[in-house]
Motif scaffolding. Structure first.
Motif, PDB file in Angstrom:
ATOM      1  N   THR A   1       0.829  -1.203   0.000  1.00  0.00           N
ATOM      2  CA  THR A   1       0.000   0.000   0.000  1.00  0.00           C
ATOM      3  C   THR A   1       0.864   1.253   0.000  1.00  0.00           C
ATOM      4  OG1 THR A   1      -1.772  -1.146   1.188  1.00  0.00           O
ATOM      5  CG2 THR A   1      -1.775   1.262   1.279  1.00  0.00           C
ATOM      6  N   MET A   2       1.923   1.254   0.799  1.00  0.00           N
ATOM      7  CA  MET A   2       2.811   2.412   0.877  1.00  0.00           C
ATOM      8  C   MET A   2       3.554   2.640  -0.437  1.00  0.00           C
ATOM      9  SD  MET A   2       4.290   1.665   4.700  1.00  0.00           S
ATOM     10  CE  MET A   2       5.579   2.909   4.602  1.00  0.00           C
ATOM     11  N   ILE A   3       3.966   1.564  -1.092  1.00  0.00           N
ATOM     12  CA  ILE A   3       4.671   1.689  -2.374  1.00  0.00           C
ATOM     13  C   ILE A   3       3.741   2.271  -3.434  1.00  0.00           C
ATOM     14  CG2 ILE A   3       5.718   0.377  -4.272  1.00  0.00           C
ATOM     15  CD1 ILE A   3       6.806  -1.555  -2.107  1.00  0.00           C
ATOM     16  N   ALA A   4       2.508   1.761  -3.479  1.00  0.00           N
ATOM     17  CA  ALA A   4       1.539   2.284  -4.450  1.00  0.00           C
ATOM     18  C   ALA A   4       1.248   3.756  -4.179  1.00  0.00           C
ATOM     19  CB  ALA A   4       0.248   1.467  -4.389  1.00  0.00           C
ATOM     20  N   ALA A   5       1.099   4.122  -2.917  1.00  0.00           N
ATOM     21  CA  ALA A   5       0.841   5.515  -2.565  1.00  0.00           C
ATOM     22  C   ALA A   5       2.031   6.394  -2.948  1.00  0.00           C
ATOM     23  CB  ALA A   5       0.565   5.635  -1.071  1.00  0.00           C
ATOM     24  N   SER A   6       3.233   5.917  -2.667  1.00  0.00           N
ATOM     25  CA  SER A   6       4.433   6.691  -2.995  1.00  0.00           C
ATOM     26  C   SER A   6       4.564   6.901  -4.495  1.00  0.00           C
ATOM     27  CB  SER A   6       5.680   5.965  -2.462  1.00  0.00           C
ATOM     28  OG  SER A   6       5.643   5.846  -1.057  1.00  0.00           O
ATOM     29  N   LEU A   7       4.202   5.885  -5.248  1.00  0.00           N
ATOM     30  CA  LEU A   7       4.252   6.013  -6.700  1.00  0.00           C
ATOM     31  C   LEU A   7       3.280   7.085  -7.185  1.00  0.00           C
ATOM     32  CD1 LEU A   7       5.644   4.665  -9.182  1.00  0.00           C
ATOM     33  CD2 LEU A   7       3.546   3.331  -9.455  1.00  0.00           C
ATOM     34  N   MET A   8       2.104   7.139  -6.578  1.00  0.00           N
ATOM     35  CA  MET A   8       1.130   8.163  -6.943  1.00  0.00           C
ATOM     36  C   MET A   8       1.624   9.561  -6.581  1.00  0.00           C
ATOM     37  SD  MET A   8      -1.224   6.584  -8.526  1.00  0.00           S
ATOM     38  CE  MET A   8       0.147   5.564  -9.083  1.00  0.00           C
ATOM     39  N   TYR A   9       2.296   9.681  -5.417  1.00  0.00           N
ATOM     40  CA  TYR A   9       2.859  10.985  -5.048  1.00  0.00           C
ATOM     41  C   TYR A   9       3.845  11.452  -6.108  1.00  0.00           C
ATOM     42  CZ  TYR A   9       1.145   9.664  -0.372  1.00  0.00           C
ATOM     43  OH  TYR A   9       0.376   9.259   0.692  1.00  0.00           O
ATOM     44  N   LEU A  10       4.658  10.537  -6.574  1.00  0.00           N
ATOM     45  CA  LEU A  10       5.667  10.868  -7.576  1.00  0.00           C
ATOM     46  C   LEU A  10       5.016  11.270  -8.897  1.00  0.00           C
ATOM     47  CD1 LEU A  10       8.648  10.910  -8.459  1.00  0.00           C
ATOM     48  CD2 LEU A  10       8.468   8.463  -8.941  1.00  0.00           C
ATOM     49  N   VAL A  11       4.058  10.490  -9.350  1.00  0.00           N
ATOM     50  CA  VAL A  11       3.404  10.750 -10.630  1.00  0.00           C
ATOM     51  C   VAL A  11       2.604  12.050 -10.595  1.00  0.00           C
ATOM     52  CG1 VAL A  11       1.623   9.939 -12.224  1.00  0.00           C
ATOM     53  CG2 VAL A  11       3.327   8.331 -11.336  1.00  0.00           C
ATOM     54  N   PHE A  12       1.798  12.219  -9.557  1.00  0.00           N
ATOM     55  CA  PHE A  12       0.959  13.417  -9.499  1.00  0.00           C
ATOM     56  C   PHE A  12       1.776  14.670  -9.210  1.00  0.00           C
ATOM     57  CE2 PHE A  12      -2.463  10.340  -9.245  1.00  0.00           C
ATOM     58  CZ  PHE A  12      -3.431  10.953 -10.031  1.00  0.00           C
ATOM     59  N   GLY A  13       2.855  14.524  -8.456  1.00  0.00           N
ATOM     60  CA  GLY A  13       3.732  15.666  -8.247  1.00  0.00           C
ATOM     61  C   GLY A  13       4.313  16.152  -9.559  1.00  0.00           C
ATOM     62  N   ALA A  14       4.689  15.210 -10.424  1.00  0.00           N
ATOM     63  CA  ALA A  14       5.230  15.575 -11.731  1.00  0.00           C
ATOM     64  C   ALA A  14       4.158  16.166 -12.634  1.00  0.00           C
ATOM     65  CB  ALA A  14       5.856  14.338 -12.389  1.00  0.00           C
ATOM     66  N   ALA A  15       2.926  15.701 -12.480  1.00  0.00           N
ATOM     67  CA  ALA A  15       1.851  16.150 -13.369  1.00  0.00           C
ATOM     68  C   ALA A  15       1.270  17.501 -12.969  1.00  0.00           C
ATOM     69  CB  ALA A  15       0.733  15.105 -13.396  1.00  0.00           C
TER      70      ALA A  15
ATOM     71  N   HIS B   1      11.078  15.963 -17.903  1.00  0.00           N
ATOM     72  CA  HIS B   1      11.093  14.533 -18.213  1.00  0.00           C
ATOM     73  C   HIS B   1      12.272  13.854 -17.542  1.00  0.00           C
ATOM     74  CE1 HIS B   1      12.591  11.089 -20.607  1.00  0.00           C
ATOM     75  NE2 HIS B   1      11.307  10.757 -20.681  1.00  0.00           N
ATOM     76  N   ASP B   2      13.451  14.436 -17.691  1.00  0.00           N
ATOM     77  CA  ASP B   2      14.654  13.827 -17.119  1.00  0.00           C
ATOM     78  C   ASP B   2      14.605  13.826 -15.596  1.00  0.00           C
ATOM     79  OD1 ASP B   2      15.526  13.457 -19.676  1.00  0.00           O
ATOM     80  OD2 ASP B   2      17.012  15.069 -19.652  1.00  0.00           O
ATOM     81  N   SER B   3      14.012  14.864 -15.011  1.00  0.00           N
ATOM     82  CA  SER B   3      13.898  14.929 -13.557  1.00  0.00           C
ATOM     83  C   SER B   3      12.956  13.843 -13.045  1.00  0.00           C
ATOM     84  CB  SER B   3      13.377  16.310 -13.134  1.00  0.00           C
ATOM     85  OG  SER B   3      14.286  17.320 -13.519  1.00  0.00           O
ATOM     86  N   PHE B   4      11.870  13.615 -13.781  1.00  0.00           N
ATOM     87  CA  PHE B   4      10.944  12.539 -13.405  1.00  0.00           C
ATOM     88  C   PHE B   4      11.632  11.185 -13.490  1.00  0.00           C
ATOM     89  CE2 PHE B   4       7.867   9.282 -14.775  1.00  0.00           C
ATOM     90  CZ  PHE B   4       7.024   9.284 -13.670  1.00  0.00           C
ATOM     91  N   GLU B   5      12.398  10.979 -14.564  1.00  0.00           N
ATOM     92  CA  GLU B   5      13.101   9.709 -14.728  1.00  0.00           C
ATOM     93  C   GLU B   5      14.138   9.512 -13.615  1.00  0.00           C
ATOM     94  OE1 GLU B   5      12.815   7.103 -16.923  1.00  0.00           O
ATOM     95  OE2 GLU B   5      10.919   8.049 -17.501  1.00  0.00           O
ATOM     96  N   LEU B   6      14.804  10.583 -13.211  1.00  0.00           N
ATOM     97  CA  LEU B   6      15.775  10.498 -12.119  1.00  0.00           C
ATOM     98  C   LEU B   6      15.083  10.084 -10.830  1.00  0.00           C
ATOM     99  CD1 LEU B   6      18.618  11.040 -10.919  1.00  0.00           C
ATOM    100  CD2 LEU B   6      17.895  13.420 -10.576  1.00  0.00           C
TER     101      LEU B   6
END
Length: 213
Positions: A133-147, A184-189
């Protein structure tokens, strides 16, 4: 030919998303949607109950582009990476609806089905349910922060604003011109560091059933 345009759920969703893309999330109303479709507002309610329900349907269509097929290969790292990249790409096409999506999966079937795949793959790889659950939530933080924002686009192109007061940011005025590439590169990093950090603390995968001791 019919005097009134033929309505369909697909046409309603497409037109609603066009309005959101053009006028923003607050720019969508059932009255404006009906006007663009060439019908009375009352005609819409035979296809969708409320504006909120419509937004969930539009969101579900956008999220169909999120790819969780990478988890089927048995490598959770690959699955997370594919999911994150496709999620960011889907949101980048319709940034105005991102704040609505950021509230979480709610009752959206498209979101919940994908979350179910992610959660199941992580648990199968040995992560606890809480960790999954924490990994999925963290992934969403990363994706939505970038978006939700562009770090690079937030700088002024006026060099004088930085040169004298912020000597370590004397090239900051150049960032807006390369914002797309740098974002893009910052998101990939960040994504690479996130997955690598998880891999460093990953549990030992459970042994196949029936294997020799």
């Amino acid at each position: 030919m019919p005097r009134n345009p033929v309505l369909s759920a697909s046409r309603i969703r497409t037109t609603a998303l066009d309005i959101i893309d053009r006028d923003g999330l607050d720019g969508l109303s059932m009255r404006k949607l009906a006007a663009e479709l060439g019908v009375r507002a009352a005609s819409l309610y035979g296809h969708v109950s409320t504006k909120d329900d419509l937004l969930h349907e539009v969101a579900g269509e956008i999220l169909e582009k999120v790819d969780v097929s990478g988890f089927a290969e048995g490598d959770w790292r690959h699955g997370l990476t594919m999911c994150a990249r496709s999620y960011r790409a889907a949101l980048a096409q319709h940034p105005n609806i991102v704040p609505f999506l950021a509230y979480g999966p709610a009752h959206r079937d498209a979101s919940l089905r994908r979350l179910d795949v992610v959660h199941g793959a992580l648990v199968s790889a040995g992560w606890t349910r809480r960790e999954a659950t924490m990994i999925a939530a963290s992934l969403m933080y990363l994706v939505f922060g970038a978006a939700l924002s562009s770090f690079s686009s937030g700088f002024s192109e006026d060099q004088a604003l930085y040169r004298d007061r912020y000597p370590n940011l004397d090239k900051a005025h150049l960032l807006p011109s390369v914002a797309r590439e740098l974002d893009h590169d910052s998101f990939e990093l960040a994504l690479g560091a996130f997955v690598a950090g998880l891999a460093a603390r990953a549990p030992v995968p459970p042994a196949p059933t029936g294997s020799a001791g």
